[in-house]
Design an enzyme around this catalytic site. Structure first.
Site, PDB file in Angstrom:
ATOM      1  CB  ALA A  96       2.333 -71.708   0.796  1.00 40.83           C
ATOM      2  N   GLY A 139       5.188 -76.105   0.037  1.00 36.82           N
ATOM      3  CA  GLY A 139       5.227 -75.832   1.668  1.00 36.82           C
ATOM      4  C   GLY A 139       4.570 -77.520   2.144  1.00 36.82           C
ATOM      5  CD  GLU A 142       9.284 -75.257   1.577  1.00 38.13           C
ATOM      6  OE1 GLU A 142       8.331 -74.926   1.522  1.00 38.13           O
ATOM      7  OE2 GLU A 142      10.288 -74.757   1.328  1.00 38.13           O
ATOM      8  CD  GLU A 162       8.286 -74.061  -3.656  1.00 40.36           C
ATOM      9  OE1 GLU A 162       8.600 -75.108  -4.188  1.00 40.36           O
ATOM     10  OE2 GLU A 162       8.004 -74.524  -2.254  1.00 40.36           O
TER      11      GLU A 162
HETATM   12  N1  CAA Z   1      -2.940 -73.185  -2.850  1.00 36.49           N
HETATM   13  C1  CAA Z   1      -4.341 -72.802  -3.077  1.00 36.49           C
HETATM   14  N2  CAA Z   1      -5.070 -73.848  -3.421  1.00 36.49           N
HETATM   15  C2  CAA Z   1      -4.733 -74.831  -4.251  1.00 36.49           C
HETATM   16  C3  CAA Z   1      -3.390 -75.378  -3.981  1.00 36.49           C
HETATM   17  C4  CAA Z   1      -2.449 -74.313  -3.512  1.00 36.49           C
HETATM   18  N3  CAA Z   1      -1.089 -74.405  -3.066  1.00 36.49           N
HETATM   19  N4  CAA Z   1      -3.358 -76.616  -4.475  1.00 36.49           N
HETATM   20  C5  CAA Z   1      -4.362 -76.838  -5.082  1.00 36.49           C
HETATM   21  N5  CAA Z   1      -5.396 -75.753  -4.699  1.00 36.49           N
HETATM   22  C6  CAA Z   1      -6.698 -75.918  -4.868  1.00 36.49           C
HETATM   23  C7  CAA Z   1      -7.013 -75.768  -6.488  1.00 36.49           C
HETATM   24  O1  CAA Z   1      -6.963 -74.074  -6.618  1.00 36.49           O
HETATM   25  C8  CAA Z   1      -8.241 -76.126  -6.567  1.00 36.49           C
HETATM   26  O2  CAA Z   1      -9.472 -75.455  -6.087  1.00 36.49           O
HETATM   27  P1  CAA Z   1     -10.796 -74.925  -6.938  1.00 36.49           P
HETATM   28  O3  CAA Z   1     -11.539 -76.341  -7.015  1.00 36.49           O
HETATM   29  O4  CAA Z   1     -11.384 -73.796  -6.023  1.00 36.49           O
HETATM   30  O5  CAA Z   1     -10.392 -74.466  -8.097  1.00 36.49           O
HETATM   31  C9  CAA Z   1      -8.401 -77.369  -5.665  1.00 36.49           C
HETATM   32  O6  CAA Z   1      -7.330 -77.201  -4.613  1.00 36.49           O
HETATM   33  C10 CAA Z   1      -8.100 -78.850  -6.251  1.00 36.49           C
HETATM   34  O7  CAA Z   1      -6.834 -78.638  -7.064  1.00 36.49           O
HETATM   35  P2  CAA Z   1      -6.799 -78.851  -8.691  1.00 36.49           P
HETATM   36  O8  CAA Z   1      -8.127 -78.988  -9.398  1.00 36.49           O
HETATM   37  O9  CAA Z   1      -5.575 -78.247  -9.278  1.00 36.49           O
HETATM   38  O10 CAA Z   1      -6.442 -80.600  -8.414  1.00 36.49           O
HETATM   39  P3  CAA Z   1      -5.563 -81.386  -9.562  1.00 36.49           P
HETATM   40  O11 CAA Z   1      -5.775 -82.913  -8.989  1.00 36.49           O
HETATM   41  O12 CAA Z   1      -5.897 -81.122 -10.950  1.00 36.49           O
HETATM   42  O13 CAA Z   1      -4.059 -80.887  -9.282  1.00 36.49           O
HETATM   43  C11 CAA Z   1      -1.969 -80.560  -8.010  1.00 36.49           C
HETATM   44  C12 CAA Z   1      -3.475 -81.218  -7.904  1.00 36.49           C
HETATM   45  C13 CAA Z   1      -0.933 -80.895  -8.976  1.00 36.49           C
HETATM   46  C14 CAA Z   1      -1.519 -80.480  -6.537  1.00 36.49           C
HETATM   47  C15 CAA Z   1      -2.440 -78.864  -8.248  1.00 36.49           C
HETATM   48  O14 CAA Z   1      -3.641 -78.595  -7.524  1.00 36.49           O
HETATM   49  C16 CAA Z   1      -1.229 -77.943  -8.035  1.00 36.49           C
HETATM   50  O15 CAA Z   1      -0.372 -78.031  -8.953  1.00 36.49           O
HETATM   51  N6  CAA Z   1      -1.247 -77.147  -7.010  1.00 36.49           N
HETATM   52  C17 CAA Z   1      -0.247 -76.300  -6.468  1.00 36.49           C
HETATM   53  C18 CAA Z   1       0.879 -76.902  -6.246  1.00 36.49           C
HETATM   54  C19 CAA Z   1       2.127 -75.894  -5.926  1.00 36.49           C
HETATM   55  O16 CAA Z   1       2.317 -75.258  -6.791  1.00 36.49           O
HETATM   56  N7  CAA Z   1       2.531 -75.973  -4.644  1.00 36.49           N
HETATM   57  C20 CAA Z   1       3.539 -74.896  -4.338  1.00 36.49           C
HETATM   58  C21 CAA Z   1       2.797 -73.548  -3.594  1.00 36.49           C
HETATM   59  S1  CAA Z   1       4.088 -72.312  -3.104  1.00 36.49           S
HETATM   60  C22 CAA Z   1       4.666 -72.952  -1.598  1.00 36.49           C
HETATM   61  O17 CAA Z   1       4.432 -73.846  -1.063  1.00 36.49           O
HETATM   62  C23 CAA Z   1       5.713 -71.882  -1.318  1.00 36.49           C
HETATM   63  C24 CAA Z   1       6.629 -72.434  -0.361  1.00 36.49           C
HETATM   64  O18 CAA Z   1       7.563 -72.808  -0.157  1.00 36.49           O
HETATM   65  C25 CAA Z   1       6.235 -72.006   1.153  1.00 36.49           C
END
Ligand code: CAA
Length: 286
Positions: A96, A139, A142, A162
């Protein structure tokens, strides 16, 4: 709509398969989307590609609205037998959209039933195959689990991180993972946020298989499914999904009654006659 699609000759485009996907003539839907791409690799298959590469396909509300619209258009299109859902090489979807969620208050998310429309995908009657490369997190994991079949490329990484954000899965992960991989493994993923590789997900029975060129393989599988009688395919999906909800006795009765019902279709007569006549069945979906 997919059925009112116009045809263009495409150049090759990159999808989540590790190589260029070159379907030749692709039919594009007339609807223009901002966060997804839609195409017809062949007349019977809809391919939907999540397309927010800079945000690793983070699942924002506008993206999900477009996705649901495209999915239901494909589901309603009589010419389409199966749908493939994919992302990019780097990310199927990284979850998400955290930037969209971070300032939300309980009153917003509760009153607006935040994420409730994510479950729409599971109301589709046609099969949906997830072709996963790269991150399928939160998400994104999911979303893959909501699909009927998951194919993964060797680069795929699944997880429910999460817990690192101070929350828990909200798109069905805690429930679908338990059913897919059992309580202990689901608990580990949800409580540690650890990512698992495609190979581990395969060993755990979370996905169908690991394959190179995952989009091509998914399209091939969708084409194969589309060559069957659509009524039997939809009935097959319905009875398998009923196993999530029903007791064994109720499920077995539902399966048998649905099986009986298929004897009212022309496709049953055609399929069995073709077998006896030693020829390929020509299903008409009637
Ligand atoms: N939401 C919004 N933006 C996101 C994102 C997310 N879930 N995941 C990645 N991005 C964005 C980053 O903010 C970044 O944007 P900027 O360039 O503007 O800073 C861009 O995508 C690239 O990401 P990274 O620089 O972090 O890339 P990386 O290769 O270093 O890392 C990753 C990749 C490990 C996937 C890391 O991006 C990450 O941990 N992302 C979040 C994963 C996460 O926590 N997902 C769960 C979300 S909550 C959810 O999903 C609730 C539910 O159950 C519905």
């Amino acid at each position: 709509m997919f059925s009112r699609a116009f045809q263009i000759k495409t150049t090759a485009f990159r999808t989540s398969s590790c190589k260029l996907f070159t379907p030749g003539t692709i039919r594009l839907m007339s609807t223009q989307y901002e966060h997804i791409l839609t195409s017809r690799p062949n007349p019977s298959v809809a391919l939907i590609t999540l397309n927010r590469p800079k945000a690793l396909n983070a699942l924002s509300t506008p993206l999900f609205l477009e996705l649901n619209k495209a999915l239901f258009e494909a589901d309603a299109d009589q010419a389409i037998g199966a749908i493939v859902l994919t992302g990019s090489e780097k990310a199927f979807a990284a979850g998400a959209d955290i930037k969209e969620m971070k300032d939300k208050e309980f009153s917003d998310v509760y009153k607006n039933n935040f994420l409730a429309n994510w479950g729409e995908l599971s109301r589709l009657r046609k099969p949906v195959i997830a072709a996963v490369s790269g991150y399928a997190l939160g998400g994104g994991c999911e979303l893959a689990l909501m699909c009927d079949i998951i194919l993964a490329s060797p680069t795929a990484k699944f997880g429910q991180p999460e817990i690192n954000l101070g929350v828990i899965p909200g798109g069905g992960g805690s429930q679908r993972l338990v059913r897919a991989i059992g309580k202990s493994r689901a608990m580990e993923l949800v409580l540690t946020g650890r990512m698992v590789s495609a190979q581990e997900a395969d060993q755990w029975g979370m996905i169908s298989r690991v394959t190179d060129n995952v989009v091509e393989e998914a399209v091939k599988m969708a084409t194969e499914i589309s060559s069957k009688g659509q009524i039997a395919v939809q009935a097959g999906k319905e009875v398998v999904n009923a196993a999530y909800e029903l007791t064994l006795a109720e499920g077995l009765r539902f399966e048998r009654r649905t099986f009986h019902g298929l004897f009212a279709t022309k496709d049953q007569k055609e399929g069995m006659t073709a077998f006896v006549d030693k020829r390929k069945a020509n299903f008409t979906h009637l």
